[in-house]
Design an enzyme around this catalytic site. Structure first.
Site, mmCIF file in Angstrom:
data_model
loop_
_atom_site.group_PDB
_atom_site.id
_atom_site.type_symbol
_atom_site.label_atom_id
_atom_site.label_comp_id
_atom_site.label_asym_id
_atom_site.label_seq_id
_atom_site.Cartn_x
_atom_site.Cartn_y
_atom_site.Cartn_z
ATOM 1 N N LYS A 22 1.052 12.052 15.587
ATOM 2 C CA LYS A 22 0.792 10.628 15.842
ATOM 3 C C LYS A 22 2.058 9.794 15.648
ATOM 4 C CE LYS A 22 -0.903 7.967 12.492
ATOM 5 N NZ LYS A 22 -0.182 6.724 12.216
ATOM 6 N N ASN A 23 2.721 9.983 14.519
ATOM 7 C CA ASN A 23 3.856 9.106 14.223
ATOM 8 C C ASN A 23 5.039 9.348 15.151
ATOM 9 O OD1 ASN A 23 2.411 7.841 12.268
ATOM 10 N ND2 ASN A 23 3.421 8.847 10.526
ATOM 11 N N ARG A 93 0.159 -1.274 13.351
ATOM 12 C CA ARG A 93 1.444 -1.756 12.866
ATOM 13 C C ARG A 93 2.627 -1.287 13.704
ATOM 14 N NH1 ARG A 93 3.792 -3.411 8.172
ATOM 15 N NH2 ARG A 93 5.677 -2.177 8.234
ATOM 16 N N CYS A 117 -0.219 -4.138 4.348
ATOM 17 C CA CYS A 117 -1.346 -3.272 4.670
ATOM 18 C C CYS A 117 -1.825 -2.632 3.389
ATOM 19 C CB CYS A 117 -0.987 -2.261 5.737
ATOM 20 S SG CYS A 117 -0.462 -0.714 5.112
ATOM 21 N N ARG A 122 5.278 -3.369 2.789
ATOM 22 C CA ARG A 122 5.870 -2.903 4.037
ATOM 23 C C ARG A 122 6.643 -3.968 4.818
ATOM 24 N NH1 ARG A 122 1.643 1.396 6.586
ATOM 25 N NH2 ARG A 122 3.531 2.415 7.297
ATOM 26 N N ILE A 124 9.907 -5.617 6.979
ATOM 27 C CA ILE A 124 10.707 -5.039 8.071
ATOM 28 C C ILE A 124 12.138 -5.597 8.054
ATOM 29 C CG2 ILE A 124 8.752 -4.478 9.576
ATOM 30 C CD1 ILE A 124 9.688 -6.935 11.302
ATOM 31 N N ASP A 125 12.588 -5.968 6.846
ATOM 32 C CA ASP A 125 13.929 -6.551 6.742
ATOM 33 C C ASP A 125 15.030 -5.616 7.254
ATOM 34 O OD1 ASP A 125 12.884 -5.259 4.281
ATOM 35 O OD2 ASP A 125 14.976 -5.387 3.657
ATOM 36 N N GLN A 126 14.859 -4.316 7.091
ATOM 37 C CA GLN A 126 15.905 -3.382 7.538
ATOM 38 C C GLN A 126 15.965 -3.289 9.056
ATOM 39 O OE1 GLN A 126 18.157 -2.036 5.236
ATOM 40 N NE2 GLN A 126 16.986 -3.537 4.065
ATOM 41 N N ASP A 305 2.518 10.578 2.945
ATOM 42 C CA ASP A 305 1.277 10.678 3.718
ATOM 43 C C ASP A 305 0.434 11.892 3.322
ATOM 44 O OD1 ASP A 305 1.943 8.379 5.006
ATOM 45 O OD2 ASP A 305 2.335 9.279 6.959
ATOM 46 N N ARG A 398 -7.795 6.619 13.222
ATOM 47 C CA ARG A 398 -6.444 6.197 13.645
ATOM 48 C C ARG A 398 -5.514 7.392 13.801
ATOM 49 N NH1 ARG A 398 -3.853 2.732 9.513
ATOM 50 N NH2 ARG A 398 -2.186 3.535 10.786
HETATM 51 C C1 UD1 Z 1 6.313 5.566 8.475
HETATM 52 C C2 UD1 Z 1 5.039 6.261 8.858
HETATM 53 C C3 UD1 Z 1 4.073 6.279 7.694
HETATM 54 C C4 UD1 Z 1 4.739 6.919 6.478
HETATM 55 C C5 UD1 Z 1 6.075 6.249 6.188
HETATM 56 C C6 UD1 Z 1 6.871 6.962 5.100
HETATM 57 C C7 UD1 Z 1 4.903 5.785 11.204
HETATM 58 C C8 UD1 Z 1 4.237 5.025 12.296
HETATM 59 N N1 UD1 Z 1 4.459 5.543 9.967
HETATM 60 O O1 UD1 Z 1 5.979 4.225 8.138
HETATM 61 O O2 UD1 Z 1 2.930 7.041 8.074
HETATM 62 O O3 UD1 Z 1 3.906 6.755 5.352
HETATM 63 O O4 UD1 Z 1 6.900 6.240 7.364
HETATM 64 O O5 UD1 Z 1 7.076 8.281 5.440
HETATM 65 O O6 UD1 Z 1 5.759 6.616 11.444
HETATM 66 N N2 UD1 Z 1 10.937 -0.721 3.805
HETATM 67 C C9 UD1 Z 1 11.542 -1.931 3.498
HETATM 68 N N3 UD1 Z 1 12.108 -2.638 4.524
HETATM 69 C C10 UD1 Z 1 12.074 -2.210 5.799
HETATM 70 C C11 UD1 Z 1 11.450 -0.993 6.107
HETATM 71 C C12 UD1 Z 1 10.889 -0.256 5.074
HETATM 72 O O7 UD1 Z 1 11.579 -2.350 2.343
HETATM 73 O O8 UD1 Z 1 12.603 -2.910 6.681
HETATM 74 C C13 UD1 Z 1 10.348 0.097 2.708
HETATM 75 C C14 UD1 Z 1 8.833 0.233 2.817
HETATM 76 O O9 UD1 Z 1 8.160 -0.849 2.222
HETATM 77 C C15 UD1 Z 1 8.620 1.542 2.096
HETATM 78 C C16 UD1 Z 1 9.856 2.364 2.457
HETATM 79 O O10 UD1 Z 1 10.834 1.422 2.853
HETATM 80 O O11 UD1 Z 1 8.610 1.322 0.715
HETATM 81 C C17 UD1 Z 1 9.656 3.371 3.550
HETATM 82 O O12 UD1 Z 1 9.015 2.764 4.648
HETATM 83 P P1 UD1 Z 1 9.203 3.278 6.145
HETATM 84 O O13 UD1 Z 1 9.834 4.622 6.160
HETATM 85 O O14 UD1 Z 1 9.834 2.201 6.944
HETATM 86 O O15 UD1 Z 1 7.702 3.434 6.618
HETATM 87 P P2 UD1 Z 1 7.114 3.114 8.036
HETATM 88 O O16 UD1 Z 1 8.124 3.407 9.103
HETATM 89 O O17 UD1 Z 1 6.423 1.802 8.023
#
Ligand code: UD1
Length: 432
Positions: A22-23, A93, A117, A122, A124-126, A305, A398
């Site tokens: 899925k991811n 998302r 969520c 979560r 998205i600053d990065q 996960d 999902r």
């Molecule tokens: C993806 C997966 C999700 C999995 C997660 C971690 C998808 C669609 N989802 O989620 O199933 O649980 O990876 O393996 O592939 N963070 C920030 N700022 C950012 C981005 C991330 O602080 O801009 C933090 C998040 O809050 C979290 C960590 O970084 O604590 C990792 O998150 P991230 O790897 O980005 O997870 P997702 O891509 O949302």
């Protein structure tokens, strides 16, 4: 209200075939809209997250043709809007991947800001930091992330934390930027590599995916191609723990065993037998499982996960296990539900759970708080004595394709029902 009802106690035995990841598929479908001709993708999982992303792509004018539930052709040349509203993002998302894809191809994207969520904040600053480094102006207005660029220029970007989403999103945008991008401290998950492989097949020049540093030389155009999604590592892991918790013996087919190493190694520590073949693994559960400690980490560490599934399994292991969640701050919400089934788990400081193994779980009525926790509660129900109902199964839909059918194929006594009455009927059937 749809729910699963199950009678625990049957060991899972037999063979199960794993669907596409899925991811990975979410990233691949977004990347596909960047091509100037159609992209064919097969081995897609038929799950609601994928259906929702396909609707979002159609919502902006992309053409999606389904040959069957697992095979689509995505044609982004018909896209006429660069605005993805909240109705899609709310459902799923990962529609934020359309930000990187649209920005790369059209230099403009507007996507509703994904909210928090169930498993944590979560942010998205990065993602935003990466887009800005490539020269985009990024504003947040009226709940939308608005990215605009006259031109995108390659840059040297160091991620502050390892993020799957940011890595994929920036990689997509940078693949159509001018010049070279170096992306450091990136995620190494198999689905990051899968998206890079598709983009390369579409004509991009991306190297290093699967390591800490990705190097991208931007290209002007991407073209159509054919691509097959990798197997789902988390679905596979869920069934592997299903064998462990029910003391079963299953062959999990259509997997890449290398992607499962952290899961395999924990199962072995817990006393299970795991045999790896080219594209399948066999897991044999044992009458007594041993305790172990777990810390979730980015790949190749133990996946967050899989954290609920291993916690559920350890709840009936001998001794005390400590689970440390290092990726998401709020991922133990399901523990209260497991406690209703007799598990003895104490959550300390939100990110550490101490699991004291009990002899058995007993059936109860529980609610899935999110996707993976939902799957873990089903595993617990299959091991528990008596009947368990799991509600809020739209979360499980999902990410797990025909979950009930696959489990029933392994001998589980489980049914999807639409009403409490049907659930009661199932209960009576098994009692009599
Ligand atoms: C993806 C997966 C999700 C999995 C997660 C971690 C998808 C669609 N989802 O989620 O199933 O649980 O990876 O393996 O592939 N963070 C920030 N700022 C950012 C981005 C991330 O602080 O801009 C933090 C998040 O809050 C979290 C960590 O970084 O604590 C990792 O998150 P991230 O790897 O980005 O997870 P997702 O891509 O949302």
């Amino acid at each position: 209200m749809e729910q699963y009802v199950m009678r625990g106690g049957n060991p899972l035995v037999g063979e199960v075939t794993i669907s596409g990841a899925k991811n990975a598929a979410l990233g691949l479908l977004a990347a596909a809209i960047m091509a100037d001709s159609a992209v064919h993708i097969d081995n897609l999982p038929d799950v609601s997250d994928i259906r929702n992303l396909l609707s979002a792509i159609e919502g902006i004018g992309g053409t999606v043709t389904k040959a069957d539930p697992h095979t689509v052709t995505v044609d982004g040349t018909t896209i006429r809007s660069l605005i993805v509203d909240n109705s899609y993002v709310r459902k799923m998302r990962a529609s934020y991947y359309l930000l990187g894809a649209l920005l790369g191809r059209f230099r403009h994207a507007e996507v509703a800001l994904p909210g928090g969520c169930n498993i944590g904040a979560r942010p998205i600053d990065q993602h935003i930091k990466g887009f800005r480094a490539l020269g985009a102006q990024v504003d947040i207005e009226g709940g939308m992330v608005i990215c605009r660029a006259k031109k995108l220029t390659g840059a040297h970007i160091y991620l502050d934390m390892v993020s799957v989403g940011a890595t994929i999103n920036i990689m997509m945008a940078a693949s159509m930027a001018e010049g070279r991008t170096i992306l450091e401290n990136v995620a190494k998950e198999p689905h990051v590599v899968d998206v890079a492989n598709l983009l390369n097949r579409m004509g991009a020049d991306i190297r290093g995916a699967g390591t800490d540093v990705i190097r991208i030389r931007g290209v002007q155009k991407l073209h159509g191609c054919e691509y097959s999604v990798i197997p789902d590592q988390i679905e596979a892991g869920t069934f592997m723990f299903g064998a462990a918790i029910t003391r079963g013996d299953i062959i999990v087919r259509n997997v890449i065993p290398r992607h499962l190493e952290s899961i395999t190694s924990k199962l072995r520590e817990m006393g299970c037998e795991v045999t790896e073949f080219d594209d399948q693994v066999r897991v044999v559960g044992k009458p007594y499982l041993e305790h172990t400690d777990v810390k979730t980490l980015p790949y190749p560490g133990f996946p967050t996960d899989m954290q609920p599934q291993i916690t559920a399994t350890l709840s009936i292991a001998r001794g005390t296990s400590v689970i440390r969640e290092s990726i998401f701050e709020n991922r133990f919400k399901y523990v209260d539900e497991l406690a209703r089934m007799g598990a003895q788990i104490k959550v300390e400081s939100g990110s550490v759970a101490v699991v004291r193994g009990v002899e058995k779980l007993t059936g109860a009525s529980v609610k899935a708080p999110d996707l993976r926790a939902g799957a873990a509660l089903v595993l617990a129900g299959l091991a528990a004595e008596g009947t368990t109902t799991v509600e809020e199964i739209h979360y499980i839909d999902r990410g797990y394709e025909i979950f009930v059918e696959k489990l029933a194929g392994l001998g589980a006594d489980i049914k999807r029902v639409s009403t409490d009455r049907e659930a009661a009927k199932f209960n009576l059937r098994v009692v009599s």
